[in-house]
Design a protein around this motif. Sequence first.
Motif, PDB file in Angstrom:
ATOM      1  N   ALA A  45       0.839  -1.211   0.000  1.00  0.00           N
ATOM      2  CA  ALA A  45       0.000   0.000   0.000  1.00  0.00           C
ATOM      3  C   ALA A  45       0.868   1.253   0.000  1.00  0.00           C
ATOM      4  O   ALA A  45       0.527   2.256  -0.642  1.00  0.00           O
ATOM      5  CB  ALA A  45      -0.923  -0.007   1.210  1.00  0.00           C
ATOM      6  N   SER A  46       1.996   1.191   0.714  1.00  0.00           N
ATOM      7  CA  SER A  46       2.890   2.351   0.783  1.00  0.00           C
ATOM      8  C   SER A  46       3.604   2.609  -0.532  1.00  0.00           C
ATOM      9  O   SER A  46       4.144   3.692  -0.748  1.00  0.00           O
ATOM     10  CB  SER A  46       3.928   2.148   1.891  1.00  0.00           C
ATOM     11  N   ARG A  47       3.612   1.622  -1.424  1.00  0.00           N
ATOM     12  CA  ARG A  47       4.313   1.758  -2.697  1.00  0.00           C
ATOM     13  C   ARG A  47       3.381   2.085  -3.863  1.00  0.00           C
ATOM     14  O   ARG A  47       3.831   2.170  -5.002  1.00  0.00           O
ATOM     15  CB  ARG A  47       5.064   0.446  -3.015  1.00  0.00           C
ATOM     16  N   GLN A  48       2.109   2.260  -3.592  1.00  0.00           N
ATOM     17  CA  GLN A  48       1.177   2.589  -4.675  1.00  0.00           C
ATOM     18  C   GLN A  48       1.426   4.006  -5.174  1.00  0.00           C
ATOM     19  O   GLN A  48       1.609   4.938  -4.389  1.00  0.00           O
ATOM     20  CB  GLN A  48      -0.273   2.448  -4.205  1.00  0.00           C
ATOM     21  N   ASN A  49       1.460   4.180  -6.476  1.00  0.00           N
ATOM     22  CA  ASN A  49       1.663   5.505  -7.071  1.00  0.00           C
ATOM     23  C   ASN A  49       0.390   6.342  -6.960  1.00  0.00           C
ATOM     24  O   ASN A  49      -0.708   5.826  -6.749  1.00  0.00           O
ATOM     25  CB  ASN A  49       2.063   5.362  -8.537  1.00  0.00           C
ATOM     26  N   SER A  50       0.534   7.637  -7.144  1.00  0.00           N
ATOM     27  CA  SER A  50      -0.605   8.551  -7.007  1.00  0.00           C
ATOM     28  C   SER A  50      -1.698   8.277  -8.034  1.00  0.00           C
ATOM     29  O   SER A  50      -2.867   8.593  -7.802  1.00  0.00           O
ATOM     30  CB  SER A  50      -0.136  10.001  -7.125  1.00  0.00           C
ATOM     31  N   ASP A  51      -1.336   7.677  -9.175  1.00  0.00           N
ATOM     32  CA  ASP A  51      -2.341   7.372 -10.205  1.00  0.00           C
ATOM     33  C   ASP A  51      -3.017   6.024  -9.977  1.00  0.00           C
ATOM     34  O   ASP A  51      -3.833   5.589 -10.788  1.00  0.00           O
ATOM     35  CB  ASP A  51      -1.733   7.431 -11.602  1.00  0.00           C
ATOM     36  N   GLY A  52      -2.658   5.346  -8.868  1.00  0.00           N
ATOM     37  CA  GLY A  52      -3.259   4.062  -8.540  1.00  0.00           C
ATOM     38  C   GLY A  52      -2.452   2.863  -8.983  1.00  0.00           C
ATOM     39  O   GLY A  52      -2.785   1.722  -8.637  1.00  0.00           O
ATOM     40  N   SER A  53      -1.397   3.087  -9.738  1.00  0.00           N
ATOM     41  CA  SER A  53      -0.590   1.990 -10.267  1.00  0.00           C
ATOM     42  C   SER A  53       0.498   1.586  -9.289  1.00  0.00           C
ATOM     43  O   SER A  53       0.707   2.215  -8.243  1.00  0.00           O
ATOM     44  CB  SER A  53       0.061   2.412 -11.582  1.00  0.00           C
ATOM     45  N   TRP A  54       1.217   0.521  -9.647  1.00  0.00           N
ATOM     46  CA  TRP A  54       2.460   0.138  -8.988  1.00  0.00           C
ATOM     47  C   TRP A  54       3.540   0.053 -10.053  1.00  0.00           C
ATOM     48  O   TRP A  54       3.245  -0.190 -11.236  1.00  0.00           O
ATOM     49  CB  TRP A  54       2.326  -1.213  -8.292  1.00  0.00           C
ATOM     50  N   SER A  55       4.784   0.245  -9.634  1.00  0.00           N
ATOM     51  CA  SER A  55       5.901   0.260 -10.571  1.00  0.00           C
ATOM     52  C   SER A  55       7.036  -0.620 -10.085  1.00  0.00           C
ATOM     53  O   SER A  55       7.177  -0.883  -8.890  1.00  0.00           O
ATOM     54  CB  SER A  55       6.448   1.686 -10.741  1.00  0.00           C
ATOM     55  N   GLU A  56       7.831  -1.077 -11.018  1.00  0.00           N
ATOM     56  CA  GLU A  56       9.169  -1.585 -10.770  1.00  0.00           C
ATOM     57  C   GLU A  56      10.110  -0.714 -11.590  1.00  0.00           C
ATOM     58  O   GLU A  56       9.660  -0.028 -12.509  1.00  0.00           O
ATOM     59  CB  GLU A  56       9.297  -3.056 -11.192  1.00  0.00           C
ATOM     60  N   SER A  57      11.392  -0.745 -11.252  1.00  0.00           N
ATOM     61  CA  SER A  57      12.327   0.165 -11.914  1.00  0.00           C
ATOM     62  C   SER A  57      12.310  -0.003 -13.433  1.00  0.00           C
ATOM     63  O   SER A  57      12.393   0.968 -14.181  1.00  0.00           O
ATOM     64  CB  SER A  57      13.746  -0.051 -11.386  1.00  0.00           C
ATOM     65  N   ARG A  58      12.172  -1.242 -13.888  1.00  0.00           N
ATOM     66  CA  ARG A  58      12.140  -1.502 -15.338  1.00  0.00           C
ATOM     67  C   ARG A  58      10.735  -1.379 -15.919  1.00  0.00           C
ATOM     68  O   ARG A  58      10.568  -1.356 -17.139  1.00  0.00           O
ATOM     69  CB  ARG A  58      12.673  -2.916 -15.622  1.00  0.00           C
ATOM     70  N   TYR A  59       9.739  -1.332 -15.039  1.00  0.00           N
ATOM     71  CA  TYR A  59       8.352  -1.336 -15.501  1.00  0.00           C
ATOM     72  C   TYR A  59       7.532  -0.278 -14.753  1.00  0.00           C
ATOM     73  O   TYR A  59       6.716  -0.604 -13.897  1.00  0.00           O
ATOM     74  CB  TYR A  59       7.734  -2.719 -15.275  1.00  0.00           C
ATOM     75  N   GLY A  92      -6.340   1.211  -7.718  1.00  0.00           N
ATOM     76  CA  GLY A  92      -5.638   0.345  -8.660  1.00  0.00           C
ATOM     77  C   GLY A  92      -6.526  -0.094  -9.807  1.00  0.00           C
ATOM     78  O   GLY A  92      -6.103  -0.127 -10.968  1.00  0.00           O
ATOM     79  N   ALA A  93      -7.769  -0.436  -9.480  1.00  0.00           N
ATOM     80  CA  ALA A  93      -8.711  -0.845 -10.523  1.00  0.00           C
ATOM     81  C   ALA A  93      -8.991   0.304 -11.476  1.00  0.00           C
ATOM     82  O   ALA A  93      -9.092   0.110 -12.703  1.00  0.00           O
ATOM     83  CB  ALA A  93     -10.010  -1.339  -9.881  1.00  0.00           C
ATOM     84  N   ARG A  94      -9.122   1.511 -10.926  1.00  0.00           N
ATOM     85  CA  ARG A  94      -9.364   2.678 -11.767  1.00  0.00           C
ATOM     86  C   ARG A  94      -8.199   2.897 -12.738  1.00  0.00           C
ATOM     87  O   ARG A  94      -8.401   3.248 -13.908  1.00  0.00           O
ATOM     88  CB  ARG A  94      -9.569   3.917 -10.887  1.00  0.00           C
TER      89      ARG A  94
END
Length: 342
Positions: A45-59, A92-94
């Motif tokens: 939850a702490s790593r969720q981006n402001s747009d609702g997504s999650w990221s990895e450095s390559r992705y 995240g769904a959004r």
Amino acid sequence: MRHLLFLVSFFALTGLLAVAKPVEDEVRLTTAGKHACKKALAWLASRQNSDGSWSESRYPHNTAITAFALLAFMSQGHVPGQGEYGPVVARGARFLVQSQRAEGDGYLVGRGGNMYCHGMATLALAELYGMTQDDELKPVLDKALDLIIRCQSPQGGWRYDPNPHDADISATIMQVMALRAAKNSGLKVPDLVLQRALQYVEACRDPTSGGYNYQPGQKHPGFARTAAGACILQLCGKYDHEHVTKAIEYLQKDATRERRFRAREYFWYGHYYAAHAMHIVGGETWKKWYNDIQLVLLPRQAVSGAWESQDLEGNPPGPVYQTSIAVIILSTPLSYLPIYQR
């Protein structure tokens, strides 16, 4: 019996039976496992981006990474409007919904991706639809499913891009899981599509070992590919087929504790599908596998709650990916996700 259990799960999801949640598996999530999942979800939850997504450095802002994270929360019973992390799942769904390309072709790739990303995003939304029956998800899913169906290759499988000229077992399992999740949720999926997918994966089978190859004609079966093959057979209704039995035997031989502790190719991806395959088999096979995988996963969780180590797989996508899959595997006995219900 399997048909009866499916109907009970479906009617419960559609509100026709007053069932609060699926009945727990005979194998239970341990106290240690519950604590590990709780820490992991707080970290995710702490790593969720402001747009609702999650990221990895390559992705960055990736639909597949986001889908894995969402499935982790959903595997613990969190959906929009329900559970501590309902708002996290809603955001995240959004993001996934808004990632569908403006061209109108249904492709769920957002800022960049391929059929792997599309399949995972479709699976996550289909599971969420199955758990909530949120009508706002249906038009997005209809387009996403239509793209998968249109892009099935002549051989019956799928490949990296929405191109029907080639296929591999890795891209194929992702599309089959999405299709079956959608079908379980009451969405229209032609039976012929799954039948052709089954024919393709059987062409990938190595009859000598009982394992599965990346593509037909190859002679290099592996753990992850075989886990995917067993899943496809099960998802296409071949629960008790002898090829499933042989594939499970292959996985058991290839996943001894000594080998499992060694860094291997596609450890996380392989065990994500192995969890599904072993759970569907059930009984002592599932019980032993689940107990063994806990012995591998739990000691490797960092104090932060994440799975960050690369000692199980060299150069994995990253900790969000690993942590999400660890939670999904550990949470399998809870059967919140419809795709994991027997």
